[in-house]
Design a protein around this motif. Structure first.
Motif, PDB file in Angstrom:
ATOM      1  N   LEU A  35       0.848  -1.195   0.000  1.00 52.80           N
ATOM      2  CA  LEU A  35       0.000   0.000   0.000  1.00 52.80           C
ATOM      3  C   LEU A  35       0.877   1.236   0.000  1.00 52.80           C
ATOM      4  O   LEU A  35       1.816   1.332   0.790  1.00 52.80           O
ATOM      5  N   LEU A  37       0.748   5.502   0.329  1.00 53.77           N
ATOM      6  CA  LEU A  37      -0.053   6.623   0.817  1.00 53.77           C
ATOM      7  C   LEU A  37       0.747   7.892   0.568  1.00 53.77           C
ATOM      8  O   LEU A  37       1.792   8.099   1.180  1.00 53.77           O
ATOM      9  N   ASP A  41      -2.782  12.446  -0.252  1.00 56.16           N
ATOM     10  CA  ASP A  41      -3.905  11.661   0.257  1.00 56.16           C
ATOM     11  C   ASP A  41      -3.949  11.671   1.779  1.00 56.16           C
ATOM     12  O   ASP A  41      -5.023  11.723   2.374  1.00 56.16           O
ATOM     13  N   TYR A  42      -2.791  11.632   2.430  1.00 54.44           N
ATOM     14  CA  TYR A  42      -2.780  11.741   3.887  1.00 54.44           C
ATOM     15  C   TYR A  42      -3.456  13.046   4.307  1.00 54.44           C
ATOM     16  O   TYR A  42      -4.310  13.054   5.200  1.00 54.44           O
ATOM     17  N   ALA A  57      -3.534   4.413   6.875  1.00 54.00           N
ATOM     18  CA  ALA A  57      -3.367   3.216   6.047  1.00 54.00           C
ATOM     19  C   ALA A  57      -4.376   2.143   6.445  1.00 54.00           C
ATOM     20  O   ALA A  57      -4.954   1.473   5.581  1.00 54.00           O
ATOM     21  N   VAL A  60      -7.723   3.025   4.986  1.00 54.52           N
ATOM     22  CA  VAL A  60      -7.726   2.743   3.541  1.00 54.52           C
ATOM     23  C   VAL A  60      -7.923   1.250   3.308  1.00 54.52           C
ATOM     24  O   VAL A  60      -8.737   0.830   2.473  1.00 54.52           O
ATOM     25  N   ASP A  77      -2.754   1.796  -4.117  1.00 56.16           N
ATOM     26  CA  ASP A  77      -2.469   3.166  -3.716  1.00 56.16           C
ATOM     27  C   ASP A  77      -3.698   3.684  -2.980  1.00 56.16           C
ATOM     28  O   ASP A  77      -4.826   3.273  -3.295  1.00 56.16           O
ATOM     29  N   ALA A  78      -3.502   4.563  -2.020  1.00 62.28           N
ATOM     30  CA  ALA A  78      -4.623   5.089  -1.243  1.00 62.28           C
ATOM     31  C   ALA A  78      -5.643   5.810  -2.114  1.00 62.28           C
ATOM     32  O   ALA A  78      -6.797   5.964  -1.708  1.00 62.28           O
ATOM     33  N   ASP A  89     -13.582   8.077  -0.596  1.00 67.11           N
ATOM     34  CA  ASP A  89     -12.838   9.075   0.186  1.00 67.11           C
ATOM     35  C   ASP A  89     -13.580   9.436   1.466  1.00 67.11           C
ATOM     36  O   ASP A  89     -12.980   9.547   2.536  1.00 67.11           O
ATOM     37  N   ILE A  92     -13.292   6.549   3.960  1.00 71.75           N
ATOM     38  CA  ILE A  92     -11.954   6.496   4.567  1.00 71.75           C
ATOM     39  C   ILE A  92     -11.814   7.598   5.610  1.00 71.75           C
ATOM     40  O   ILE A  92     -11.363   7.364   6.733  1.00 71.75           O
TER      41      ILE A  92
END
Length: 101
Positions: A35, A37, A41-42, A57, A60, A77-78, A89, A92
């Motif tokens: 994965l 991140l 995205d974080y 993570a 996700v 990928d996130a 989104d 998450i």
């Protein structure tokens, strides 16, 4: 039985983080997942920075497990869940927010 995950390794990289994840699939088999991140995205999922990257993570991976019930892709990928579900989104972010309580 829902999918379960264990993050076994975290690495900081120039663009964010990568995680080695062990997925325990519904049929009991194990699968390795890589994965990534990104910083972007974080910041999207945790704008106040209150949750460590591993917590994001995990959120996700939980949502990905719902979106790919038979097993998430080996590389994830996130940002990938949002291509599979329009509300990914939001889902998450809600899970990340619950980790701050």
């Amino acid at each position: 039985m829902p999918a379960n995950f264990e993050i076994t390794k975290e690495r900081e990289e120039p663009s964010g983080w990568s995680f080695d994840v062990q997925e325990i699939r519904r049929d009991g088999s194990l699968a390795g997942v890589r994965l990534t991140l990104s910083w972007a995205d974080y910041d999207l999922f945790c704008p106040d920075g209150a949750v460590p990257p591993e917590g994001v993570a995990r959120a996700v991976m939980e949502v990905a497990g719902e979106l790919w019930p038979d097993g998430v892709p080996a590389r994830l990928d996130a940002s990938t869940p949002r291509r599979r579900a329009a509300d990914a989104d939001e889902r998450i972010t809600e899970r990340v927010d619950m980790r701050t309580m």
